[in-house]
Structures are given as C-alpha cells and as structure tokens.
Design an enzyme around this catalytic site. Structure first.
Site, PDB file in Angstrom:
ATOM      1  CB  THR A  60      -0.948  -0.020   1.218  1.00  0.00           C
ATOM      2  OG1 THR A  60      -1.709  -1.228   1.163  1.00  0.00           O
ATOM      3  CG2 THR A  60      -1.889   1.174   1.192  1.00  0.00           C
ATOM      4  NE  ARG A 109      -2.121  -0.294   5.901  1.00  0.00           N
ATOM      5  CZ  ARG A 109      -1.813  -1.352   5.152  1.00  0.00           C
ATOM      6  NH1 ARG A 109      -0.860  -2.170   5.531  1.00  0.00           N
ATOM      7  NH2 ARG A 109      -2.450  -1.572   4.038  1.00  0.00           N
TER       8      ARG A 109
HETATM    9  C1  NCD Z   1      -3.882  -6.209   3.353  1.00  0.00           C
HETATM   10  C2  NCD Z   1      -4.070  -5.299   4.542  1.00  0.00           C
HETATM   11  O1  NCD Z   1      -3.156  -4.601   4.954  1.00  0.00           O
HETATM   12  O2  NCD Z   1      -5.195  -5.277   5.028  1.00  0.00           O
HETATM   13  N1  NCD Z   1      -2.657  -6.008   2.728  1.00  0.00           N
HETATM   14  C3  NCD Z   1      -2.570  -5.077   1.730  1.00  0.00           C
HETATM   15  O3  NCD Z   1      -2.870  -3.923   1.896  1.00  0.00           O
HETATM   16  N2  NCD Z   1      -2.170  -5.534   0.550  1.00  0.00           N
HETATM   17  C4  NCD Z   1      -4.122  -7.627   3.657  1.00  0.00           C
HETATM   18  C5  NCD Z   1      -3.402  -8.267   4.796  1.00  0.00           C
HETATM   19  O4  NCD Z   1      -2.576  -7.661   5.482  1.00  0.00           O
HETATM   20  O5  NCD Z   1      -3.675  -9.459   5.018  1.00  0.00           O
END
Ligand code: NCD
Length: 310
Positions: A60, A109
């Site tokens: 991300t 995040r």
């Molecule tokens: C996901 C997340 O962070 O929710 N990963 C991501 O963004 N590609 C999925 C995960 O961590 O399992």
C-alpha cells in the site's frame, strides 16, 4: 472541469457513488495505458503527498509512493511511527492538522477502526484510508475490482468466493460493497469463528445481493469465476492459541485449482502466509502479482482525482 471527487476523502467503499466508481476505474485505465506506453506524466507536479503509516505496510505504501512519483509529485513520509510524535502521545487530530500544512493529500494507515475518518474530519485536505484496523481498506478494494474487470473482462454475472478471515479482513469488508453494485453472486468461505460480520452480510442482503456461506473452499471454488484468498489476520487476535488453531484453515493448492473452472481467477491482497501454495503461481489464472501491480494505476487515479489533477 472539476473532478467529481475533487477535495473528497476516500474512507470507505459503501459511500462511493456508482459514478465515482466508474470514474476511478476509467482514470486508472487511462493511467495504466500511459504507464505501459512509457509516457511521462506531470499531473501532480508541485503537489505533495504525506504518507502516515502507523501499521506495517509494503504494497500500500510503496504503490502510493510510486503512484505519486509516476505523476510527477513529491512524497513526505513518517519513516517509523515509533519516531513520530504519536509516540509522544500526540492526538490524531493534532497530528493531521500539522501535516495538512505540509501536504496536499494525506494517505493514512492506522490500527484503529475509524481513524481515517477522524483524521478527515480534522482537516480540509483529502485523506485516503490505507487501512483502518479491521475496518476498511477502500483503495485495495478498488484495485481488486479493477483487477477482476481486467482478468475476467467484466464485473457482471460472476460468482466470487471470498475465503479466509472474513471477520477481521478489511480488504473484503470494502470489496463486497463494490461487487454488490454488479450482478455478482458472493460466496463467503470461512471457519465459523471468522465469518463476515453480520452487519455487512445483512446490509448486502438488504441490497438484494445473493450470498452463500460455507466452510468448504474446494466446493466453493468449483462454482466460482473468482476466488479471493485472505490471510488469517494474526494481529487482530486476542488469543494467540485461537490464531494457531485457525491459521491453516485454508490452503489453496493445485489439486483444488484443477477441479475449478478452467478460467478461474485466483486473487490475494498479499502478503500470503501459507494460503496459496507457491506451485499455484505458475497457473495462468493466478492473478495476485498482477493484482499488486494494479495498485499503481489505481492509486494514481485516486491521488489525481481527489486533488483535481486527473
Ligand atoms: C492487506 C491489509 O493490509 O489489510 N494487505 C494489503 O494492503 N495488501 C491484507 C493483509 O494484510 O492481510
């Protein structure tokens, strides 16, 4: 002409309009073509994106940063939350109010559900939710939808199985609300302890979506056009033993693929722990690395649209 998303935050998928979804997918398509043609873009020249990541992330964060660079913009980032003022006890609202003076768009995040909304409410610049705890992950769901459309050629008339930790997996919480807009049949595959939250299932059923719940992945795959595997979300478990009991619940292997429809698309937001055996990777329908790559054009589209630079 101003973009219909200009100035808006991207916090969840259920509040996006159908028109906004169409514009995001079309803009991502345009950027993908430009990238493939090796065109140099400068839509975001002079703009700054702040990346505030308070939880681990590879895809991300890096795909957002790559997206911003591909559009000619600049990135500032909190390298390690332990070294930011959050570690000194600064509130989220104060932190983003400061960052707002440094950047034109914030990507965040955070381990707490609702955190991105809290941030968006405190500032005037758009906030993009890069995952809020076990809540939502709208940009992942958008790139997932973009991927399904590319791989299957359509979003209509598909049966999509979502398997694994549907309780804690924020990617599926966001994805189902996008798929619900199309003529899609959803199959929720999980151990009973990790079922999709009832409020989401109820909500979708009220919208007329056909949903089946099962614990049997092999059987679900046989009737699916797309199977979307998810990681059991270790970090959301209070009881480590419960995680140990459930972590191997589903392992997709070649034998299961061989019994599925010949053109099945296999997806995973990654990281995988052991949910898909590596010998599945060579299969034509194994789309998870292409899916991860699609993060760049989709996040380019989001950055450009919310800042009116598309
Ligand atoms: C996901 C997340 O962070 O929710 N990963 C991501 O963004 N590609 C999925 C995960 O961590 O399992």
């Amino acid at each position: 002409m101003t973009s219909i998303l200009q100035g808006k935050s991207i916090l969840r998928t259920d509040t996006l309009t159908d028109e906004e979804l169409d514009v995001i997918l079309a803009t991502a398509d345009r950027f993908e073509k430009a990238l493939k043609a090796g065109r140099r873009l400068d839509n975001m020249a002079g703009q700054v994106m702040a990346a505030m990541f308070f939880e681990p992330s590879t895809r991300t964060r890096l795909s957002f940063e790559a997206a911003m660079h591909r559009l000619g913009g600049d990135v500032i980032t909190i390298a390690d939350p332990k070294t930011s003022s959050a570690a000194k006890g600064e509130s989220m609202a104060d932190a983003v109010r400061v960052i707002e003076g440094y950047a034109d768009v914030i990507v965040m995040r955070h381990p707490r559900k609702g955190s991105a909304k809290e941030a968006a409410d405190a500032v005037a610049v758009p906030v993009i939710n890069g995952g809020d705890g076990a809540g939502q992950h709208p940009t992942q769901a958008l790139l997932d939808t973009f991927t399904i459309k590319k791989e299957q050629g359509t979003l209509d008339g598909l049966t999509v199985s979502l398997a694994g930790d549907l309780k804690n997996g924020r990617t599926v919480h966001s994805l189902v609300y996008l798929l619900a807009r199309f003529d899609t049949r959803l199959v929720f595959v999980s151990p009973s302890q990790l079922r999709m939250p009832a409020h989401i299932t109820d909500d979708l059923q009220a919208k007329g979506v056909e949903i089946t719940e099962t614990e049997d992945l092999s059987k679900a795959m046989q009737e699916s056009d797309v199977v979307y595997m998810t990681r059991i979300q270790k970090e959301r478990f209070e009881d480590p033993e419960e995680y140990e009991r459930l972590k191997g619940a589903y392992v997709l292997d070649v034998a299961m693929v061989e019994q599925a429809k010949s053109d099945i698309t296999i997806m995973h937001p990654l990281p995988r722990v052991n949910e898909i055996k590596t010998d599945v990777d060579g299969y034509a329908g194994a789309a998870y690395f292409r899916q991860a790559h699609n993060g760049v054009p989709v996040r380019m589209a989001l950055l450009a649209l919310v800042t009116g630079r598309e």
